[in-house]
Design a protein around this motif. Structure first.
Motif, mmCIF file in Angstrom:
data_model
loop_
_atom_site.group_PDB
_atom_site.id
_atom_site.type_symbol
_atom_site.label_atom_id
_atom_site.label_comp_id
_atom_site.label_asym_id
_atom_site.label_seq_id
_atom_site.Cartn_x
_atom_site.Cartn_y
_atom_site.Cartn_z
ATOM 1 N N SER A 1 42.998 27.414 11.286
ATOM 2 C CA SER A 1 42.840 28.865 11.450
ATOM 3 C C SER A 1 43.093 29.638 10.153
ATOM 4 O O SER A 1 42.446 30.659 9.913
ATOM 5 C CB SER A 1 43.755 29.373 12.558
ATOM 6 O OG SER A 1 45.114 29.122 12.245
ATOM 7 N N ASP A 2 43.991 29.163 9.298
ATOM 8 C CA ASP A 2 44.264 29.879 8.046
ATOM 9 C C ASP A 2 43.161 29.707 7.007
ATOM 10 O O ASP A 2 43.155 30.390 5.983
ATOM 11 C CB ASP A 2 45.619 29.477 7.463
ATOM 12 C CG ASP A 2 45.697 28.000 7.109
ATOM 13 O OD1 ASP A 2 45.084 27.179 7.814
ATOM 14 O OD2 ASP A 2 46.397 27.672 6.132
ATOM 15 N N LEU A 3 42.217 28.804 7.253
ATOM 16 C CA LEU A 3 41.114 28.577 6.313
ATOM 17 C C LEU A 3 39.779 29.129 6.807
ATOM 18 O O LEU A 3 38.801 29.143 6.059
ATOM 19 C CB LEU A 3 40.966 27.077 6.033
ATOM 20 C CG LEU A 3 42.172 26.407 5.380
ATOM 21 C CD1 LEU A 3 41.929 24.907 5.229
ATOM 22 C CD2 LEU A 3 42.484 27.043 4.042
ATOM 23 N N VAL A 4 39.720 29.584 8.061
ATOM 24 C CA VAL A 4 38.459 30.056 8.650
ATOM 25 C C VAL A 4 37.824 31.153 7.805
ATOM 26 O O VAL A 4 36.623 31.161 7.575
ATOM 27 C CB VAL A 4 38.680 30.533 10.101
ATOM 28 C CG1 VAL A 4 37.476 31.287 10.638
ATOM 29 C CG2 VAL A 4 38.999 29.346 11.007
ATOM 30 N N ASP A 5 38.623 32.101 7.318
ATOM 31 C CA ASP A 5 38.105 33.220 6.524
ATOM 32 C C ASP A 5 38.476 33.130 5.045
ATOM 33 O O ASP A 5 38.340 34.090 4.311
ATOM 34 C CB ASP A 5 38.627 34.545 7.084
ATOM 35 C CG ASP A 5 38.090 34.834 8.469
ATOM 36 O OD1 ASP A 5 36.903 34.548 8.712
ATOM 37 O OD2 ASP A 5 38.851 35.329 9.322
ATOM 38 N N ALA A 6 38.942 31.967 4.613
ATOM 39 C CA ALA A 6 39.347 31.797 3.214
ATOM 40 C C ALA A 6 38.134 31.491 2.338
ATOM 41 O O ALA A 6 37.136 30.932 2.797
ATOM 42 C CB ALA A 6 40.362 30.662 3.099
#
Length: 84
Positions: A29-34
């Protein structure tokens, strides 16, 4: 200079399985919009694109891959420019 950055939502990724095949996995989840590429990566890709255009003396549609910080050019072909 980077003028604009568009970050796409990433929900799945392809990973190499133990048997050498590829499989899809969910993205944390912390990489979905990274961002996937750093400013240095973008600068390296821009330099490669300009060099390839210089070699072929016309704009190219380029396919590339990245392993770590190393880029690999997979294919380059002329961009069909409309004259009409």
């Amino acid at each position: 200079n980077i003028r604009e950055r568009q970050i796409a939502e990433k929900l799945v990724k392809l990973v190499v399985a133990a048997d050498g095949s590829t499989e899809q996995q969910g993205v944390a989840s912390d990489l979905v919009d990274a961002t996937s590429l750093t400013d240095a990566h973008l600068a390296a890709l821009a330099a490669l694109g300009m060099r390839i255009e210089e070699i072929f003396r016309e704009p190219q549609d380029i396919e590339w891959a990245r392993v770590g910080d190393q880029f690999y050019i997979l294919q380059a072909r002329p961009i069909a420019l409309r004259t009409a």
